[in-house]
Design an enzyme around this catalytic site. Structure first.
Site, PDB file in Angstrom:
ATOM      1  N   ASP A  10       0.851  -1.149  -0.107  1.00  8.38           N
ATOM      2  CA  ASP A  10       0.417  -0.257   0.150  1.00  8.38           C
ATOM      3  C   ASP A  10       1.292   1.118   0.595  1.00  8.38           C
ATOM      4  O   ASP A  10       1.740   1.634   0.964  1.00  8.38           O
ATOM      5  CB  ASP A  10      -0.590  -0.184   1.101  1.00  8.38           C
ATOM      6  CG  ASP A  10      -1.872   1.347   1.567  1.00  8.38           C
ATOM      7  OD1 ASP A  10      -1.624   2.059   0.865  1.00  8.38           O
ATOM      8  OD2 ASP A  10      -2.570   1.262   2.222  1.00  8.38           O
ATOM      9  N   ILE A  11       0.738   2.221  -1.019  1.00 13.13           N
ATOM     10  CA  ILE A  11       1.674   2.970  -1.471  1.00 13.13           C
ATOM     11  C   ILE A  11       1.589   4.106  -0.065  1.00 13.13           C
ATOM     12  O   ILE A  11       2.014   5.026   0.388  1.00 13.13           O
ATOM     13  CB  ILE A  11       2.040   3.844  -2.498  1.00 13.13           C
ATOM     14  CG1 ILE A  11       2.222   4.591  -2.891  1.00 13.13           C
ATOM     15  CG2 ILE A  11       0.203   4.835  -2.922  1.00 13.13           C
ATOM     16  CD1 ILE A  11       2.802   5.084  -4.215  1.00 13.13           C
ATOM     17  N   VAL A  33      -5.324   4.725  -6.715  1.00 15.94           N
ATOM     18  CA  VAL A  33      -4.187   5.757  -5.287  1.00 15.94           C
ATOM     19  C   VAL A  33      -4.587   7.033  -5.282  1.00 15.94           C
ATOM     20  O   VAL A  33      -4.476   7.644  -4.658  1.00 15.94           O
ATOM     21  CB  VAL A  33      -3.117   5.634  -6.344  1.00 15.94           C
ATOM     22  CG1 VAL A  33      -1.308   6.506  -5.673  1.00 15.94           C
ATOM     23  CG2 VAL A  33      -2.158   4.191  -7.172  1.00 15.94           C
ATOM     24  N   ASP A  34      -4.934   7.866  -6.440  1.00 11.68           N
ATOM     25  CA  ASP A  34      -5.007   9.451  -6.352  1.00 11.68           C
ATOM     26  C   ASP A  34      -6.359   9.242  -4.289  1.00 11.68           C
ATOM     27  O   ASP A  34      -5.913  10.659  -3.895  1.00 11.68           O
ATOM     28  CB  ASP A  34      -5.945  10.384  -7.460  1.00 11.68           C
ATOM     29  CG  ASP A  34      -5.773  10.997  -7.161  1.00 11.68           C
ATOM     30  OD1 ASP A  34      -5.412  12.125  -6.465  1.00 11.68           O
ATOM     31  OD2 ASP A  34      -6.457  12.083  -8.010  1.00 11.68           O
ATOM     32  N   SER A 122      -1.212   5.073 -14.293  1.00 11.91           N
ATOM     33  CA  SER A 122      -1.820   4.935 -15.437  1.00 11.91           C
ATOM     34  C   SER A 122      -2.280   3.649 -15.503  1.00 11.91           C
ATOM     35  O   SER A 122      -2.178   3.077 -17.131  1.00 11.91           O
ATOM     36  CB  SER A 122      -1.079   5.550 -16.753  1.00 11.91           C
ATOM     37  OG  SER A 122      -0.599   6.791 -17.133  1.00 11.91           O
ATOM     38  N   THR A 123      -1.943   3.135 -15.293  1.00 11.60           N
ATOM     39  CA  THR A 123      -1.924   1.358 -15.687  1.00 11.60           C
ATOM     40  C   THR A 123      -3.130   0.732 -15.025  1.00 11.60           C
ATOM     41  O   THR A 123      -3.643  -0.392 -14.886  1.00 11.60           O
ATOM     42  CB  THR A 123      -1.164   0.276 -14.850  1.00 11.60           C
ATOM     43  OG1 THR A 123      -1.168   0.036 -13.274  1.00 11.60           O
ATOM     44  CG2 THR A 123       0.588  -0.014 -15.462  1.00 11.60           C
TER      45      THR A 123
END
Length: 164
Positions: A10-11, A33-34, A122-123
């Site tokens: 988890d970033i 993510v954002d 972008s994935t």
């Protein structure tokens, strides 16, 4: 020379100087993510993004550009927001994806950061093929001038694609 790590995780939990946000151009949060970074970072991240929108980034952040905000309640010190390109079968946008990484690193270095964590830009909803995104990202961060570069990937398939 930088140490490059590849981790499943988890970033938003990374203890690094900079977390890179795969942002949308509005800078005001979104999905993936954002959304996770905005939720975990708390109102400080959103407030900083609103200030950016009220100033130089009134029209939003352009694809490939990067800008920093404080990280709010995240374990990192800063969030560097970058807008990845939407994948296209008819137009090569690889340079824009590389720019996301180059510009995020440039902003991180300007902050004095020694460590940075990247997601797979972008994935997700932007549909960039994972193997191609991994190739572009790995090439872009080579010789970056930051001590630690960590790719934080959300599943085994993506981790395996990014790891050399």
């Amino acid at each position: 020379m930088a140490t490059i790590e590849y981790v499943l995780g988890d970033i938003t939990e990374q203890e690094v100087d900079v977390i890179v946000n795969a942002a949308n151009s509005s800078l005001l949060g979104g999905g993936g993510v954002d959304g996770a970074i905005h939720r975990k970072g708390g109102p400080e991240v959103l407030d900083a993004c609103r200030k950016l929108r009220a100033g130089h980034y009134g029209g939003g952040l352009k694809t490939g550009q990067a800008v920093a905000t404080p990280a709010g309640r995240l374990k990192a010190r800063w969030v560097v927001h970058t807008v990845g390109p939407v994948w296209s079968a008819t137009e090569d946008r690889s340079a824009l994806l590389a720019d996301c990484h180059h510009n995020a690193l440039k902003v991180a270095k300007s902050l004095g950061a020694r460590s940075i964590a990247f997601p797979a830009i972008s994935t997700g909803i932007y549909r960039w093929p994972v193997e191609d995104a991994a190739r572009i990202a790995n090439a872009a961060v080579r010789d970056a001038g930051i001590e630690l570069i960590r790719f934080v990937l959300f599943d085994e398939k993506t981790l395996n694609a990014y790891r050399p």
